[in-house]
Design an enzyme around this catalytic site. Structure first.
Site, mmCIF file in Angstrom:
data_model
loop_
_atom_site.group_PDB
_atom_site.id
_atom_site.type_symbol
_atom_site.label_atom_id
_atom_site.label_comp_id
_atom_site.label_asym_id
_atom_site.label_seq_id
_atom_site.Cartn_x
_atom_site.Cartn_y
_atom_site.Cartn_z
ATOM 1 N N PHE A 1 0.091 -38.746 -92.182
ATOM 2 C CA PHE A 1 -0.809 -37.019 -92.282
ATOM 3 C C PHE A 1 0.353 -37.291 -91.686
ATOM 4 O O PHE A 1 1.070 -37.412 -90.751
ATOM 5 C CB PHE A 1 -2.134 -37.057 -91.635
ATOM 6 N N ASP B 1 0.737 -43.209 -82.545
ATOM 7 C CA ASP B 1 -0.258 -42.151 -82.835
ATOM 8 C C ASP B 1 -1.640 -42.940 -83.412
ATOM 9 O O ASP B 1 -0.857 -43.452 -84.036
ATOM 10 C CB ASP B 1 0.623 -41.249 -83.990
ATOM 11 N N HIS C 1 -5.706 -43.812 -86.100
ATOM 12 C CA HIS C 1 -6.797 -44.267 -86.815
ATOM 13 C C HIS C 1 -7.393 -45.601 -86.139
ATOM 14 O O HIS C 1 -8.092 -46.779 -86.700
ATOM 15 C CB HIS C 1 -5.494 -45.190 -88.408
ATOM 16 N N GLN D 1 -11.300 -35.983 -85.422
ATOM 17 C CA GLN D 1 -11.534 -35.294 -86.480
ATOM 18 C C GLN D 1 -12.724 -35.924 -87.379
ATOM 19 O O GLN D 1 -12.737 -37.016 -86.940
ATOM 20 C CB GLN D 1 -10.469 -35.091 -86.908
ATOM 21 N N LYS E 1 -12.839 -39.582 -88.637
ATOM 22 C CA LYS E 1 -12.368 -40.877 -88.066
ATOM 23 C C LYS E 1 -13.658 -41.186 -87.355
ATOM 24 O O LYS E 1 -14.422 -41.332 -87.424
ATOM 25 C CB LYS E 1 -11.612 -40.664 -86.633
ATOM 26 N N ARG F 1 -1.848 -25.060 -65.792
ATOM 27 C CA ARG F 1 -2.033 -24.638 -64.513
ATOM 28 C C ARG F 1 -2.019 -26.212 -63.643
ATOM 29 O O ARG F 1 -1.645 -27.401 -64.442
ATOM 30 C CB ARG F 1 -3.957 -24.623 -63.880
ATOM 31 N N TYR G 1 -4.659 -17.954 -61.478
ATOM 32 C CA TYR G 1 -3.836 -17.714 -61.689
ATOM 33 C C TYR G 1 -2.563 -18.153 -61.454
ATOM 34 O O TYR G 1 -1.487 -17.049 -61.465
ATOM 35 C CB TYR G 1 -3.793 -16.012 -61.894
ATOM 36 N N ARG H 1 -8.285 -26.487 -74.251
ATOM 37 C CA ARG H 1 -9.342 -27.556 -73.949
ATOM 38 C C ARG H 1 -10.326 -27.936 -74.690
ATOM 39 O O ARG H 1 -10.840 -27.558 -75.490
ATOM 40 C CB ARG H 1 -9.912 -26.984 -72.402
HETATM 41 C C1 LIG Z 1 -2.010 -41.021 -89.096
HETATM 42 C C2 LIG Z 1 -3.462 -39.340 -87.633
HETATM 43 N N1 LIG Z 1 -2.235 -38.343 -86.891
HETATM 44 C C3 LIG Z 1 -2.695 -37.649 -86.663
HETATM 45 C C4 LIG Z 1 -4.094 -36.763 -86.793
HETATM 46 C C5 LIG Z 1 -3.915 -35.611 -86.854
HETATM 47 O O1 LIG Z 1 -5.387 -35.636 -86.255
HETATM 48 P P1 LIG Z 1 -6.443 -34.554 -86.392
HETATM 49 O O2 LIG Z 1 -7.329 -34.218 -87.199
HETATM 50 O O3 LIG Z 1 -7.441 -34.457 -85.415
HETATM 51 O O4 LIG Z 1 -5.378 -32.927 -85.695
HETATM 52 C C6 LIG Z 1 -4.634 -37.495 -88.461
HETATM 53 C C7 LIG Z 1 -5.228 -36.656 -88.578
HETATM 54 O O5 LIG Z 1 -6.131 -36.890 -89.841
HETATM 55 C C8 LIG Z 1 -3.885 -38.559 -88.547
HETATM 56 O O6 LIG Z 1 -4.514 -39.302 -89.451
#
Ligand SMILES: Cc1ncc(COP(=O)(O)O)c(C=O)c1O
Length: 406
Positions: free
Chosen positions: A94, A165, A168, A191, A194, A223, A230, A240
């Site tokens: 992605f 990463d 998945h 997301q 997922k 922070r 502050y 967050r």
């Molecule tokens: C391989 C990969 N990395 C990163 C992301 C990014 O995640 P998000 O959509 O939560 O920003 C995705 C999401 O689709 C992804 O498939």
């Protein structure tokens, strides 16, 4: 006759819906609503989830954030990337895997993937290393852990930081260790598509105290622990995660183990059955993979061996009642963003010498042209449901003569 041409489809019942939720989610959401503690700084839902998710990976820290793009970027910034450092990423992923690098003011360098696993090819990674390389971002594509043994050897030799990463790979494991605990830091996405979801969300996990403190600071407006409200130490933002999402994630996490076991078993069964259909090449599960998260069940369809084109097979599968897609249409370096180096304020000097049109990633090109994706909710079905998928592939192969070959 194929359903595409008016015959009865293999299947008319839907596969399991996603997301899965019930009274547990409703109760936590209502309790969170009534508490009036809706923000990360007020409530305890996100904190509880961070603790549980990190512990599940044997990691000391979790920093939940608004999405899996922000978590990747925060991890890269925490790693101390500097302007024009290079970060090796796969082209078959992605957008965020590479855009987060640009948004860290660093250069994504694409190394091709392996034809069987669809994960970073360590030989290509080694070839992509230059004196400017600082990090590697392996994607555990579709939920299959990347070749971490080889990548770690490269990282040690060249003093590179590995940020996994794991968007998945919720619940996947490699040589018995959870995906997400294999690099210095790992990023997950929550997301809506997922395997563990709160609609939107992400997290960085790590066992390194300093990196965790850096991530937490970037996530929370710069922070620092023990500092004033502050008092802002680094360039950062408000990334967050909210408490409603934390509440959902705590409930979804209770469901993850059972769901992952079902996906793993059904995925392995499908791979075994479909592997005997000529021209159908399921993602190869290496012996190092002790659990596949199967965010996607992926096959490569070789049109010449199968006797019909990939696109025709996808159309025929859909008509038979098997939801599927062709996935990414082309590799990431071919995106207009990279072709035009439309990097906004980032990499102002480096972009003169970058030429993504000259990037060669023939394996990624082929996988884009041949892949078929089945999404993970389908794998939450029964063995009978899987047999419908197998029957549909078999039927289409038998009647392939009526489909276009290219
Ligand atoms: C391989 C990969 N990395 C990163 C992301 C990014 O995640 P998000 O959509 O939560 O920003 C995705 C999401 O689709 C992804 O498939």
């Amino acid at each position: 006759m194929l359903a595409l041409f008016g015959g009865p489809p293999v299947r008319t019942r839907p596969f399991p819906a996603w997301p899965v939720f019930g009274t547990a989610e409703e109760e936590r959401l209502i309790a969170t609503l009534r508490s009036g503690l809706w923000g990360r700084l007020d409530g305890r839902q996100v904190e509880e989830f961070e603790r549980r998710f990190a512990a599940m990976h044997g990691c000391r820290h979790g920093v939940a954030v608004v999405n899996g793009t922000a978590s990747l970027r925060i991890a890269l910034l925490a790693a101390g990337l500097r302007a024009e450092d290079e970060v090796i990423v796969p082209p078959y992923t992605f957008l965020s895997t590479a855009s987060a690098v640009v948004e860290s003011n660093a250069i994504p360098v694409f190394a091709d993937i392996d034809l069987d696993t669809f994960n970073l090819d360590p030989v290509a990674v080694r070839a992509a290393i230059t004196p400017r390389t600082r990090a590697i971002v392996p994607v555990h594509f579709a939920g299959l852990p990347a070749d971490m043994t080889a990548l770690q050897a490269i990282a040690v030799e060249d003093r590179l930081t590995i940020v996994e990463d794991a968007a998945h790979a919720h619940g996947a494991s490699y040589r018995g260790r959870p995906a997400g605990s294999l690099g210095v830091m790992a990023s997950f996405s929550f997301q809506s598509s997922k395997n563990l979801t709160s609609g939107e969300g992400g997290i960085v996990i790590t066992s390194d105290d300093d990196l965790a403190a850096a991530c937490r600071s970037i996530q929370n407006c710069g922070r620092v622990e023990g500092g004033l409200w502050y008092e802002h130490h680094v360039i950062s933002g408000n990334y967050r995660l909210g408490e409603f999402q934390g509440a959902i994630l705590n409930c979804q996490l209770d469901r993850l183990e059972e769901q992952t076991a079902a996906r793993d078993a059904n995925g392995a069964y499908l791979a075994e059955c479909l592997g005997s259909v000529p021209g159908v090449h399921p993602q190869r599960r290496t012996s190092d993979c002790t659990r596949h998260a199967y965010h996607l069940f992926m096959v490569r369809l070789d049109a010449a061996e199968f006797g019909a084109s990939r696109n025709a097979v996808v159309r025929a599968l859909e008509a038979e009642g098997i939801p599927c897609s062709t996935g990414y249409g082309f590799p990431l370096p071919d995106q207009p963003l990279f072709r035009n180096k439309a990097f906004g304020p980032y990499l102002p000097d480096a972009r003169q010498r970058l030429d993504y049109a000259s990037v060669r990633c023939p394996v990624s090109d082929l996988v884009c042209a041949q892949s078929i994706w089945l999404e993970h909710p389908l794998l939450l079905g029964t063995r009978d449901d899987m047999d419908d998928v197998v029957r549909a592939f078999g039927k289409i192969h038998r009647e392939r003569g009526r489909l276009e070959a290219r």
